[in-house]
Write an enzyme that holds these catalytic residues in place. Structure first.
Site, PDB file in Angstrom:
ATOM      1  N   CYS A 141       0.861  -1.195   0.000  1.00 32.37           N
ATOM      2  CA  CYS A 141       0.000   0.000   0.000  1.00 32.37           C
ATOM      3  C   CYS A 141       0.891   1.236   0.000  1.00 32.37           C
ATOM      4  O   CYS A 141       0.645   2.217  -0.704  1.00 32.37           O
ATOM      5  CB  CYS A 141      -0.889   0.025   1.243  1.00 32.37           C
TER       6      CYS A 141
ATOM      7  N   HIS B  67       0.933   4.877  -1.824  1.00 35.84           N
ATOM      8  CA  HIS B  67       0.316   5.901  -0.975  1.00 35.84           C
ATOM      9  C   HIS B  67       1.265   6.527   0.036  1.00 35.84           C
ATOM     10  O   HIS B  67       0.878   7.470   0.732  1.00 35.84           O
ATOM     11  CB  HIS B  67      -0.881   5.305  -0.215  1.00 35.84           C
TER      12      HIS B  67
ATOM     13  N   CYS C  34      -8.301  -2.319  -4.279  1.00 26.73           N
ATOM     14  CA  CYS C  34      -6.899  -1.944  -4.475  1.00 26.73           C
ATOM     15  C   CYS C  34      -6.025  -3.197  -4.439  1.00 26.73           C
ATOM     16  O   CYS C  34      -5.133  -3.371  -5.253  1.00 26.73           O
ATOM     17  CB  CYS C  34      -6.477  -1.004  -3.341  1.00 26.73           C
TER      18      CYS C  34
ATOM     19  N   CYS D  89     -36.079   2.157  16.818  1.00 25.01           N
ATOM     20  CA  CYS D  89     -35.239   2.221  18.007  1.00 25.01           C
ATOM     21  C   CYS D  89     -34.380   3.488  17.982  1.00 25.01           C
ATOM     22  O   CYS D  89     -34.365   4.261  18.924  1.00 25.01           O
ATOM     23  CB  CYS D  89     -34.309   1.006  18.084  1.00 25.01           C
TER      24      CYS D  89
ATOM     25  N   CYS E  69     -27.981  -6.342  14.329  1.00 25.59           N
ATOM     26  CA  CYS E  69     -29.258  -5.635  14.506  1.00 25.59           C
ATOM     27  C   CYS E  69     -30.375  -6.374  13.786  1.00 25.59           C
ATOM     28  O   CYS E  69     -31.471  -6.544  14.323  1.00 25.59           O
ATOM     29  CB  CYS E  69     -29.172  -4.220  13.921  1.00 25.59           C
TER      30      CYS E  69
END
Lengths: 265, 106, 161
Positions: free
Chosen positions: A80, A84, A118, A184, A226
């Site tokens: 990465c 970057h 990526c 909720c 949930c």
């Protein structure tokens, strides 16, 4: 270690709340001045774990992500960092803007999806499983670079229909308990569900370390919890429905402070 | 890769009581949980934690399944000399992981 | 006058059903007591640590939140009053619980080089219960502190299947 007996109590709690909720069906938005992070609903002891990086177990995944950031992978033999550079500079504020529009598909993509993209397209490596430890660690590390910054959803008209779809999901009743997210988290956020606070559902700390999970997890994992809670069939991981919901939730929390890695009960 | 975070002050004055913290990524699987389909998840826990200072053992802990996942422990030390503070965790399969930090004592 | 015997469609009498039910409860009680026997009581666990030596309440301060949001990670701090010198210090501190499947939590070994007998960690508590910290001092005496904790449960947990 809560076992099946514990689960039964939670279910009883949800059913108990249902009685309250059916008599209160309006879905009003929370006014900006009333918005509160889930952190504010926690016990002081749990808040203290999040506040101290030497005690916050989520930092273990930040550490792992930092290692992966500079590790070369795939036939391109690139890390990465090869593109970057130092994430502390290049990734600052990035997570606060996700989900963002993916130009290639014309659809929104979340941060985890972008990192995975990526990885497979630019690095040419094998695809990382979405809820796997490595992709979670990388996402946590990248999102951590935005800690303390305000959530800043992109002002892009092309995202509007997806955001509207997310809002639609948020306000639509679902599952055997026939509850919408809004039942909720808009209408009853100052109530309790058995021993737990019903929060306002602002995704400020993701990926976050949930004590219940004993590990770090994604926003989609939390949303899945949930949906299971209201006895609905959860959306597929990485699905358009989940991304649309994430997009709406980030818009709803616009301006609130990023906390990654958050701690929640 | 060892996923461990240790906290040792970089510098201290001789005789200071310093705060040491250590945390490591580990499931601390109790052996009391059932996985999907009712299959028991086998126990896998860290059983021993040792801290050394200048090569001498200064703190030791024996852990049981009731210690939380990603075990965290904090304790104190008297800063006596510049050197290495070492940390070693051993699990019930005999695997060890370690970390260390340097302290300068003036 | 005799009471009519009630029968369900399978032909079992009400009495028969009750007997089966009672038998079932009996087995359940047996199973529970076997499970309870599998772990020592809090007192037995402490005695195992001290070798039966007397334990006095005091000198130890065990700090736990009285109400816990999730039993998977409960912050614990143990402070022992001790000068922590070569002559007088804390040798070991043990933590035990009352209602987890296993009584032991952790045992810590320390000495004068620690300067201060203060330890913090995070523990699991399966349910609301008593936790005890026992300190062994260099003079061979044992001191303790207890705390009662109420453990609440998280909402909307995962379906493991």
């Amino acid at each position: 270690m809560p076992g099946p007996a514990a689960r039964l109590i939670v279910l009883t709690g949800v059913t108990g709340l249902l009685i309250v909720l059916t008599s209160h069906a309006s879905t009003d938005d929370i006014s900006p001045g009333e918005r509160r992070s889930g952190r504010d609903f926690m016990a002081p002891e749990t808040q203290a774990i999040q506040a101290d990086d030497t005690a916050n177990p989520g930092m273990l995944w930040v550490l792992q992500g930092a290692g992966l950031w500079t590790q070369k992978a795939g036939p391109a033999d690139q890390s990465c960092a090869s593109c970057h550079g130092a994430a502390q500079a290049s990734m600052r504020g990035v997570a606060a803007r996700y989900p963002a529009l993916d130009a290639a598909t014309g659809k929104p993509i979340d941060l985890t999806g972008r990192i995975a993209q990526c990885r497979s397209e630019r690095q040419g490596g094998t695809a990382l499983p979405r809820d796997g430890d490595e992709l979670l660690a990388l996402t946590t590390f990248v999102a951590h670079q935005s800690r303390g910054m305000p959530i800043a959803p992109p002002d892009d008209a092309r995202l509007t229909p997806f955001r509207d779809a997310g809002r639609q999901i948020f306000t639509t009743r679902m599952g055997q308990l026939d509850l919408a997210c809004a039942s909720c988290h808009d209408d009853n956020w100052n109530q309790r569900l058995a021993g737990s606070a019903v929060t306002q559902a602002h995704p400020t700390g993701y990926p976050l370390y949930r004590l219940e999970w004993q590990g770090i997890g994604s926003l989609q994992r939390r949303l899945r919890n949930c949906m299971i809670g209201v006895r609905a069939e959860p959306f597929a991981t990485g699905s358009d429905d989940f991304i649309a919901l994430e997009l709406y939730l980030m818009q709803r929390a616009a301006g609130m402070e990023m906390e990654t890695p958050g701690i929640r009960p | 890769m060892t996923k461990a975070l240790v906290s040792v002050p970089k510098t201290a004055r001789r005789g200071d009581i310093i705060d040491i913290r250590a945390m490591i990524a580990h499931p601390m699987e109790t052996g009391y949980r059932m996985g999907p389909n009712g299959v028991e998840i086998p126990r896998r826990i860290i059983t021993r934690f040792v801290c050394t200072y200048g090569g001498e053992e200064v703190f030791f802990a024996e852990f049981f399944p009731a210690v939380s996942a990603n075990p965290f422990v904090s304790f104190s030390l008297i800063a006596s000399a510049s050197g290495t503070v070492g940390f070693e965790w051993t699990d019930d399969q005999g695997q060890t992981e370690s970390a260390s930090a340097e302290i300068v004592v003036t | 006058m005799t009471e009519p015997t009630t029968r369900d469609p399978l032909g079992n009498t009400a009495l028969g059903r009750r007997a089966v039910l009672a038998g079932g409860i009996g087995l359940l009680v047996l199973a529970l007591s076997v499970r309870a026997l599998a772990r020592p009581s809090l007192q037995q666990a402490v005695a195992g640590f001290t070798g039966g030596a007397p334990v006095t309440a005091g000198r130890v301060k065990l700090t736990l939140p009285p109400l816990v949001e999730n039993g998977n990670a409960v912050g614990v701090t143990i402070d022992v009053e001790s000068p922590m010198t070569a002559q007088s210090h804390v040798r070991r501190i043990a933590l035990f619980n009352e209602k987890n499947p296993q009584a032991d939590i952790a045992v810590f070994r320390l000495g004068p080089h620690n300067g201060r007998a203060r330890i913090a960690t995070r523990i699991r508590l399966a349910t609301s219960q008593t936790v005890i910290a026992v300190a062994e001092l260099s003079d061979g005496t044992y001191w303790s502190s207890e705390a009662n904790v109420i453990v609440t449960l998280a909402a909307c947990i995962e379906d493991l299947t």
